[in-house]
Design an enzyme around this catalytic site. Structure first.
Site, mmCIF file in Angstrom:
data_model
loop_
_atom_site.group_PDB
_atom_site.id
_atom_site.type_symbol
_atom_site.label_atom_id
_atom_site.label_comp_id
_atom_site.label_asym_id
_atom_site.label_seq_id
_atom_site.Cartn_x
_atom_site.Cartn_y
_atom_site.Cartn_z
ATOM 1 C CE LYS A 184 5.144 34.395 97.690
ATOM 2 N NZ LYS A 184 3.804 34.921 97.953
ATOM 3 C CG LEU B 85 -0.988 37.232 89.860
ATOM 4 C CD1 LEU B 85 -0.766 38.612 89.243
ATOM 5 C CD2 LEU B 85 -0.898 36.139 88.790
ATOM 6 N N PRO B 86 1.813 34.707 92.284
ATOM 7 C CG PRO B 86 2.878 33.027 91.039
ATOM 8 C CD PRO B 86 1.923 34.173 90.910
ATOM 9 C CE LYS C 125 -0.854 33.864 103.795
ATOM 10 N NZ LYS C 125 -1.260 32.558 104.309
#
Ligand code: NAD
Length: 316
Positions: free
Chosen positions: A247, A70-71, A178
């Site tokens: 983000k 999900l975002p 990440k």
């Protein structure tokens, strides 16, 4: 392993990444239960035998392990702990793997709130772009209990390159690895855009300049490979939107803040990305900051792509 023995995988988030990942799970024989805000995103999977679930809770209830892709952390938190979320459906002792690019706080809160339920929770974010999701060659960074990570490895191997599925540490280590990869790659992007633009504006041929960089100690994977999508085709990778890139950079700076390490360079790179997001929009490709520098040069930075092998006159 026969397909009957394979666990049923619940998958929530069928966007640029989830579409390819679920297709590869399906092709590897994992029974699937899928959910997204957009029902139509599951049409092909359902056509191939996947079950549609109307909520995250139903997805978790009907599967042996559930994956979120999900975002943002806020959306992940809602899909897990909100009304109709995973926690309403998952069995005690069940497994939730978050493959989104996110931060540990969401899973920490879930672990804290569900201590009595013995849920197995892993973070397993990925690198490799939507192309890697489509080809099942993602790099996957798993954080959490090593035995839990080993148990879900066959599921991860359906989506990623087995040699690059790494257990990188305890809870949250996958997210941290990440975010640091993205931070460095985005920094390379801005630095590369700067030096190519200045070199060209100073009168150097773009192809000559790039060849010199590739042959130098300043070479990087981005200079040698990734930037060619722009230089050859004007492709800024719309498979990963600027909104998500910004983000990720914000999360990376939050992570740095939580450690107390000062990150002046990361802050500058984030600002350049935010400027590009304002200029070209949320949905523009993640490499759009390059365009800011092309605008300064006054022309797109392009070099001819080599002719495909087999083209007359080209030595293969
Ligand atoms: P995307 O925006 O293309 O897809 C997100 C999907 O989630 C959409 O289909 C959307 O409808 C769905 N969704 C949103 N809110 C939902 C909710 N509450 N319940 C159910 N479904 C919901 O995003 P993406 O590019 O696939 O990225 C997903 C994650 O992977 C992000 O965390 C991103 O940072 C990360 N990531 C993306 C890439 C890339 O190249 N696209 C690469 C590596 C990691």
């Amino acid at each position: 392993m026969t397909s009957e023995q394979k666990p049923t995988v619940g998958f929530i988030g069928l966007g640029s990444m989830g579409t390819g990942m679920t297709r590869n799970l399906q092709e590897s024989g994992f029974p699937l239960v899928v959910h997204d805000l957009r029902r139509e995103s599951a049409d092909a999977l359902v056509g191939g035998g996947a079950r549609w679930a109307d909520s995250a809770a139903e997805t978790a209830a009907e599967s042996d392990l559930v994956i979120t892709m999900l975002p943002t952390p806020r959306i992940v938190a809602d899909a897990v702990s909100g009304p109709g979320g995973i926690l309403e459906g998952i069995r005690d002792g069940g497994t939730w793997i978050d493959m989104s690019t996110s931060v540990p706080e969401v899973a920490d809160a879930v672990r804290e709130a569900t201590r009595h339920r013995a849920l197995r929770i892993l973070d397993a974010p990925v690198s490799g772009m939507s192309a890697g999701a489509a080809t099942g060659t993602l790099q996957i960074f798993v954080g959490g209990d090593a035995a839990d990570a080993a148990r879900v490895r066959p599921v991860l191997e359906a989506m990623g390159d087995p040699d690059r599925i790494l257990h990188v540490g305890g809870h949250g280590a996958g997210y941290a690895v990440k975010l640091m990869i993205n931070q460095l790659w985005f920094s390379h992007l801005v630095a590369t855009a700067e030096v190519l633009s200045v070199g060209v504006a100073a009168g150097v041929d773009l192809g000559v300049l790039r060849d010199a960089l590739v042959a130098s100690p300043a070479n990087s994977h981005l200079v040698e490979h990734d930037v060619l999508s722009i230089l050859h085709r004007g492709d800024y990778d719309e498979g990963f939107a600027m909104a998500l890139a910004c983000k990720d950079l914000g999360l990376s700076i939050d992570l740095a803040r939580s450690t107390g390490i000062s990150v002046e360079l990361s802050g500058l790179v984030e600002q350049v990305f935010r400027r590009a997001r304002n200029a070209y929009g949320d949905r523009a490709g993640e490499m759009s900051p390059f365009r800011l520098y092309e605008d300064l040069v006054g022309a797109p930075l392009r070099i001819p792509a080599p002719a495909p092998a087999g083209t007359p006159g080209v030595v293969a």
